[in-house]
Structure formats: structure tokens, C-alpha cells
Motif scaffolding. Structure first.
Motif, PDB file in Angstrom:
ATOM      1  N   ALA A  34      83.858   8.090  -5.915  1.00 13.94           N
ATOM      2  CA  ALA A  34      84.271   8.961  -7.019  1.00 13.94           C
ATOM      3  C   ALA A  34      84.975  10.196  -6.484  1.00 13.94           C
ATOM      4  O   ALA A  34      85.974  10.656  -7.059  1.00 13.94           O
ATOM      5  CB  ALA A  34      83.061   9.357  -7.859  1.00 13.94           C
ATOM      6  N   ILE A  35      84.482  10.762  -5.393  1.00 12.25           N
ATOM      7  CA  ILE A  35      85.114  11.944  -4.804  1.00 12.25           C
ATOM      8  C   ILE A  35      86.510  11.588  -4.310  1.00 12.25           C
ATOM      9  O   ILE A  35      87.464  12.340  -4.528  1.00 12.25           O
ATOM     10  CB  ILE A  35      84.252  12.519  -3.663  1.00 12.25           C
ATOM     11  N   LYS A  36      86.644  10.431  -3.684  1.00 11.53           N
ATOM     12  CA  LYS A  36      87.959  10.009  -3.196  1.00 11.53           C
ATOM     13  C   LYS A  36      88.928   9.832  -4.359  1.00 11.53           C
ATOM     14  O   LYS A  36      90.099  10.201  -4.269  1.00 11.53           O
ATOM     15  CB  LYS A  36      87.847   8.714  -2.388  1.00 11.53           C
ATOM     16  N   THR A  37      88.447   9.291  -5.484  1.00 10.72           N
ATOM     17  CA  THR A  37      89.291   9.120  -6.667  1.00 10.72           C
ATOM     18  C   THR A  37      89.713  10.474  -7.214  1.00 10.72           C
ATOM     19  O   THR A  37      90.877  10.680  -7.576  1.00 10.72           O
ATOM     20  CB  THR A  37      88.541   8.318  -7.752  1.00 10.72           C
ATOM     21  N   LYS A  38      88.772  11.418  -7.295  1.00 13.35           N
ATOM     22  CA  LYS A  38      89.101  12.756  -7.793  1.00 13.35           C
ATOM     23  C   LYS A  38      90.072  13.468  -6.860  1.00 13.35           C
ATOM     24  O   LYS A  38      90.944  14.198  -7.309  1.00 13.35           O
ATOM     25  CB  LYS A  38      87.825  13.577  -7.972  1.00 13.35           C
ATOM     26  N   GLU A  39      89.900  13.254  -5.563  1.00  9.14           N
ATOM     27  CA  GLU A  39      90.837  13.822  -4.599  1.00  9.14           C
ATOM     28  C   GLU A  39      92.239  13.319  -4.885  1.00  9.14           C
ATOM     29  O   GLU A  39      93.189  14.097  -4.948  1.00  9.14           O
ATOM     30  CB  GLU A  39      90.455  13.376  -3.175  1.00  9.14           C
ATOM     31  N   LYS A  40      92.344  12.031  -5.079  1.00  8.08           N
ATOM     32  CA  LYS A  40      93.654  11.400  -5.295  1.00  8.08           C
ATOM     33  C   LYS A  40      94.258  11.813  -6.632  1.00  8.08           C
ATOM     34  O   LYS A  40      95.419  12.186  -6.704  1.00  8.08           O
ATOM     35  CB  LYS A  40      93.502   9.879  -5.239  1.00  8.08           C
ATOM     36  N   ASN A  41      93.473  11.756  -7.709  1.00  8.02           N
ATOM     37  CA  ASN A  41      94.004  11.985  -9.050  1.00  8.02           C
ATOM     38  C   ASN A  41      94.075  13.448  -9.464  1.00  8.02           C
ATOM     39  O   ASN A  41      94.948  13.827 -10.234  1.00  8.02           O
ATOM     40  CB  ASN A  41      93.179  11.219 -10.083  1.00  8.02           C
ATOM     41  N   LEU A  42      93.149  14.268  -8.977  1.00  9.42           N
ATOM     42  CA  LEU A  42      93.073  15.655  -9.448  1.00  9.42           C
ATOM     43  C   LEU A  42      93.351  16.687  -8.363  1.00  9.42           C
ATOM     44  O   LEU A  42      93.405  17.875  -8.646  1.00  9.42           O
ATOM     45  CB  LEU A  42      91.673  15.928 -10.042  1.00  9.42           C
ATOM     46  N   GLY A  43      93.467  16.228  -7.136  1.00  8.77           N
ATOM     47  CA  GLY A  43      93.652  17.168  -6.040  1.00  8.77           C
ATOM     48  C   GLY A  43      92.358  17.868  -5.642  1.00  8.77           C
ATOM     49  O   GLY A  43      92.377  18.851  -4.910  1.00  8.77           O
ATOM     50  N   TYR A  44      91.213  17.382  -6.148  1.00  2.45           N
ATOM     51  CA  TYR A  44      89.911  17.967  -5.814  1.00  2.45           C
ATOM     52  C   TYR A  44      89.525  17.585  -4.402  1.00  2.45           C
ATOM     53  O   TYR A  44      89.582  16.423  -4.031  1.00  2.45           O
ATOM     54  CB  TYR A  44      88.845  17.470  -6.791  1.00  2.45           C
ATOM     55  N   LYS A  45      89.165  18.567  -3.610  1.00  2.00           N
ATOM     56  CA  LYS A  45      88.734  18.287  -2.241  1.00  2.00           C
ATOM     57  C   LYS A  45      87.551  19.186  -1.907  1.00  2.00           C
ATOM     58  O   LYS A  45      87.699  20.389  -1.758  1.00  2.00           O
ATOM     59  CB  LYS A  45      89.872  18.537  -1.253  1.00  2.00           C
ATOM     60  N   PRO A  46      86.343  18.601  -1.821  1.00  3.71           N
ATOM     61  CA  PRO A  46      85.186  19.408  -1.451  1.00  3.71           C
ATOM     62  C   PRO A  46      85.376  20.001  -0.058  1.00  3.71           C
ATOM     63  O   PRO A  46      85.973  19.361   0.814  1.00  3.71           O
ATOM     64  CB  PRO A  46      84.016  18.427  -1.473  1.00  3.71           C
ATOM     65  N   ASP A  47      84.891  21.220   0.142  1.00  9.74           N
ATOM     66  CA  ASP A  47      85.090  21.854   1.447  1.00  9.74           C
ATOM     67  C   ASP A  47      83.788  22.230   2.145  1.00  9.74           C
ATOM     68  O   ASP A  47      83.804  22.925   3.143  1.00  9.74           O
ATOM     69  CB  ASP A  47      85.999  23.066   1.319  1.00  9.74           C
ATOM     70  N   THR A  48      82.668  21.764   1.639  1.00  5.42           N
ATOM     71  CA  THR A  48      81.384  22.018   2.300  1.00  5.42           C
ATOM     72  C   THR A  48      81.165  20.963   3.374  1.00  5.42           C
ATOM     73  O   THR A  48      81.163  19.774   3.082  1.00  5.42           O
ATOM     74  CB  THR A  48      80.220  21.981   1.291  1.00  5.42           C
ATOM     75  N   GLN A  49      81.001  21.414   4.593  1.00 11.88           N
ATOM     76  CA  GLN A  49      80.753  20.499   5.702  1.00 11.88           C
ATOM     77  C   GLN A  49      79.329  19.958   5.617  1.00 11.88           C
ATOM     78  O   GLN A  49      78.413  20.653   5.187  1.00 11.88           O
ATOM     79  CB  GLN A  49      80.952  21.214   7.037  1.00 11.88           C
TER      80      GLN A  49
END
Length: 68
Positions: free
Chosen positions: A35-50
Motif C-alpha cells: 500500500a505504501i508503494k502504491t501511495k508513493e507511486k500515485n500520490l508522491g507519498y514517501k515516508p521518511d522515518t527510518q
């Protein structure tokens, strides 16, 4: 071994004693990573917490909660 387990071992300076068993009916095979990968692709969302930072916060919370 999952990265999160390795990171917890590192934070606690302990070795996990794992007893890996076959998956059972109802076990989760697919996680929110997809789901995160999909949001990254479609919405430009990229979590930044290591992962290491998140595990540090988790371990600190557990130690504080259980007073250990």
C-alpha cells in the motif's frame, strides 16, 4: 530474518530465539508495504522515518511502560 527483528536485536543487544513455523490459515502474507508503494507511486507519498529510529522509539516506549 525480517529487518525489524534484526533491528530489535541490535537495540536490545540480544539474540532472538525464533521458532519459525509454517503459515496457518488466516496468517497475513501481504502487508502494508504494498500500500505504501502504491501511495508513493500515485500520490508522491514517501515516508521518511527510518526503521532504526522507529524501533528505537518503540524499545524506549516498552522499557518505560514496563519499567525495565
Amino acid at each position: 530474518m525480517p529487518d525489524v527483528i534484526l533491528e530489535i536485536e541490535k537495540q536490545l543487544d540480544l539474540k532472538a530465539n525464533l521458532n519459525l513455523l509454517p503459515l496457518l490459515s488466516g496468517d497475513v502474507v501481504k502487508t502494508c508495504v504494498e500500500a505504501i508503494k502504491t501511495k508513493e507511486k500515485n500520490l508522491g507519498y514517501k515516508p521518511d522515518t527510518q526503521l532504526s529510529y522507529g524501533v528505537t522509539l518503540f524499545v524506549d516506549w516498552i522499557r518505560n511502560y514496563y519499567k525495565v
